[in-house]
Design a protein around this motif. Structure first.
Motif, mmCIF file in Angstrom:
data_model
loop_
_atom_site.group_PDB
_atom_site.id
_atom_site.type_symbol
_atom_site.label_atom_id
_atom_site.label_comp_id
_atom_site.label_asym_id
_atom_site.label_seq_id
_atom_site.Cartn_x
_atom_site.Cartn_y
_atom_site.Cartn_z
ATOM 1 N N GLY A 74 11.558 -35.163 0.098
ATOM 2 C CA GLY A 74 11.049 -35.415 -1.352
ATOM 3 C C GLY A 74 10.657 -33.871 -1.517
ATOM 4 O O GLY A 74 10.650 -33.412 -2.649
ATOM 5 N N SER A 75 9.874 -33.176 -0.146
ATOM 6 C CA SER A 75 9.060 -32.371 -0.460
ATOM 7 C C SER A 75 8.851 -31.583 1.021
ATOM 8 O O SER A 75 9.057 -32.042 1.792
ATOM 9 C CB SER A 75 7.453 -32.220 -1.146
ATOM 10 O OG SER A 75 6.551 -32.834 -0.267
ATOM 11 N N GLU A 76 8.356 -30.597 0.894
ATOM 12 C CA GLU A 76 7.717 -29.678 2.254
ATOM 13 C C GLU A 76 7.185 -30.516 3.031
ATOM 14 O O GLU A 76 7.405 -30.621 3.790
ATOM 15 C CB GLU A 76 7.638 -28.088 2.118
ATOM 16 C CG GLU A 76 9.062 -27.309 1.470
ATOM 17 C CD GLU A 76 9.894 -27.157 2.124
ATOM 18 O OE1 GLU A 76 9.694 -26.986 2.967
ATOM 19 O OE2 GLU A 76 10.713 -26.246 1.588
ATOM 20 N N GLU A 77 5.320 -30.863 1.863
ATOM 21 C CA GLU A 77 4.824 -31.782 2.686
ATOM 22 C C GLU A 77 5.543 -33.286 3.620
ATOM 23 O O GLU A 77 4.933 -33.470 4.596
ATOM 24 C CB GLU A 77 4.076 -32.087 1.685
ATOM 25 C CG GLU A 77 2.733 -33.104 1.660
ATOM 26 C CD GLU A 77 1.866 -33.567 1.112
ATOM 27 O OE1 GLU A 77 0.408 -33.964 1.529
ATOM 28 O OE2 GLU A 77 2.671 -33.406 0.323
ATOM 29 N N ILE A 78 6.529 -33.740 2.343
ATOM 30 C CA ILE A 78 7.065 -34.915 3.211
ATOM 31 C C ILE A 78 8.144 -34.442 4.332
ATOM 32 O O ILE A 78 8.038 -35.683 5.648
ATOM 33 C CB ILE A 78 7.905 -35.602 1.955
ATOM 34 C CG1 ILE A 78 6.929 -36.221 0.761
ATOM 35 C CG2 ILE A 78 8.772 -36.902 2.431
ATOM 36 C CD1 ILE A 78 7.128 -36.994 0.088
ATOM 37 N N ALA A 79 8.569 -33.669 4.152
ATOM 38 C CA ALA A 79 9.770 -32.619 5.077
ATOM 39 C C ALA A 79 8.653 -33.147 6.451
ATOM 40 O O ALA A 79 9.312 -32.947 7.678
ATOM 41 C CB ALA A 79 10.215 -31.644 5.620
ATOM 42 N N ARG A 80 7.741 -32.219 6.681
ATOM 43 C CA ARG A 80 6.789 -32.792 7.582
ATOM 44 C C ARG A 80 6.496 -33.867 8.501
ATOM 45 O O ARG A 80 6.622 -33.812 9.630
ATOM 46 C CB ARG A 80 5.237 -31.543 7.821
ATOM 47 C CG ARG A 80 5.545 -29.954 7.034
ATOM 48 C CD ARG A 80 3.712 -29.545 7.359
ATOM 49 N NE ARG A 80 3.199 -30.368 6.196
ATOM 50 C CZ ARG A 80 3.518 -29.421 4.946
ATOM 51 N NH1 ARG A 80 4.026 -27.950 4.426
ATOM 52 N NH2 ARG A 80 2.535 -29.844 3.919
ATOM 53 N N VAL A 81 6.549 -34.746 7.869
ATOM 54 C CA VAL A 81 6.734 -35.920 8.851
ATOM 55 C C VAL A 81 7.963 -36.219 9.310
ATOM 56 O O VAL A 81 7.696 -37.183 10.756
ATOM 57 C CB VAL A 81 5.980 -36.871 7.230
ATOM 58 C CG1 VAL A 81 6.338 -38.547 8.044
ATOM 59 C CG2 VAL A 81 5.268 -37.150 6.877
ATOM 60 N N TYR A 82 8.718 -36.016 8.553
ATOM 61 C CA TYR A 82 10.677 -35.938 8.993
ATOM 62 C C TYR A 82 10.126 -35.441 10.549
ATOM 63 O O TYR A 82 10.859 -35.274 11.375
ATOM 64 C CB TYR A 82 11.736 -35.902 8.154
ATOM 65 C CG TYR A 82 11.105 -37.202 7.012
ATOM 66 C CD1 TYR A 82 10.975 -38.642 7.669
ATOM 67 C CD2 TYR A 82 10.881 -37.283 6.245
ATOM 68 C CE1 TYR A 82 11.461 -39.058 7.014
ATOM 69 C CE2 TYR A 82 11.136 -37.913 5.085
ATOM 70 C CZ TYR A 82 10.953 -39.163 4.972
ATOM 71 O OH TYR A 82 10.966 -40.489 4.132
#
Length: 278
Positions: A249-257
């Motif tokens: 959903g965002s670059e921030e959430i991408a870091r979780v993945y």
């Protein structure tokens, strides 16, 4: 993006709705329309289109969506249909540019190393299957109402207030899709706290998309979203899936993945009418 990966993703996006919806072609776009009350689908570029969708195509689809009472939603991969971004914006649509990420199986961690909260895959044979599916939906509703990865006040009380009984047809569809491997669902939680995080995956052949991963805001920063994602990914690989992807959903959430072994390969675009500002 590797051409083979691109082709497989495009075929997946086109195939997912077809066993539950009819396809209506509008120029270079195809609109998927359900005949039941299930989750509505999107419009996207036709696989066999010889050109990019035009402003007229977008307008025709939106008119049809309004006629049918459907959300005015469009989805596409930017690297495949780059011209559609400007067209959608010129039509007054708001476009989310979501990191499109593919799993590197060699980088996938053991879910148990990500959190101390148990994660379970939902089984139609479980006596609490209906309640677990309802809990998955309730967690997602509360989690997506508060975007991002930061902690917040919404927790078990909000989840329980959102719980609703699932109608028989929807539950039968869920059972059938889980039983034949087209869908996986996961819940993370403990007996005292109940369901804290949830997610699901849709599978067509050897390609699968993980979606709807959400955590109650009050339970964030405990590794739950990463653990749910890793659990789904491991199950998909064990079932013979060799291309697992998702859209963050965002670059921030991408870091979780990234922690779970996903690597960005492009951008998934999701367009809808821009919100009206008073």
């Amino acid at each position: 993006m590797h051409k083979d990966t691109v082709d497989r993703l495009e075929r997946f996006y086109d195939a997912v709705p077809r066993d539950a919806a009819r396809a209506e072609e509008h120029g270079a776009l195809v609109l998927f329309v359900r005949d039941d009350a299930g989750w509505p689908f999107y419009a996207r570029p036709r696989l066999d289109a010889t050109g990019s969708p035009t402003l007229a195509d977008v307008a025709a689809v939106r008119e049809r969506q309004r006629e049918l009472g459907l959300p005015e939603a469009f989805e596409w991969v930017h690297e495949v249909t780059p011209d559609l971004l400007a067209v959608a914006r010129s039509a007054g649509l708001s476009v989310l540019e979501a990191p499109l990420m593919v799993l590197d199986p060699a980088a996938l961690p053991d879910p148990a190393t990500l959190t101390d909260v148990p994660v379970r895959l939902l089984d139609p044979a479980d006596p609490d299957f209906a309640l677990a599916v309802a809990a998955r939906r309730a967690v997602a509703a509360v989690g997506f109402a508060a975007p991002g990865t930061g902690r917040g006040p919404a927790g078990a009380a909000e989840r329980d207030a959102t719980l609703s009984e699932i109608d028989v047809a929807a539950l039968d569809e869920e059972r059938a899709r889980v039983a034949d491997g087209r869908r996986l669902s996961a819940l993370a939680g403990t007996p005292p706290e109940g369901a804290l995080a949830s997610g699901m995956a849709m599978r067509v052949g050897d390609v699968a998309e993980i979606a709807g991963v959400a955590t109650l805001p009050a339970a964030r920063r405990r590794g739950l979203g990463a653990a749910v994602t890793a659990t789904l990914a491991r199950a998909l690989l064990a079932a013979g899936t060799d291309l697992v992807f998702l859209s963050a959903g965002s670059e921030e959430i991408a870091r979780v993945y990234v922690r779970v072994g996903f690597r960005r390969i492009g951008t998934a675009c999701i367009a809808e009418p821009a919100p009206v500002v008073p």
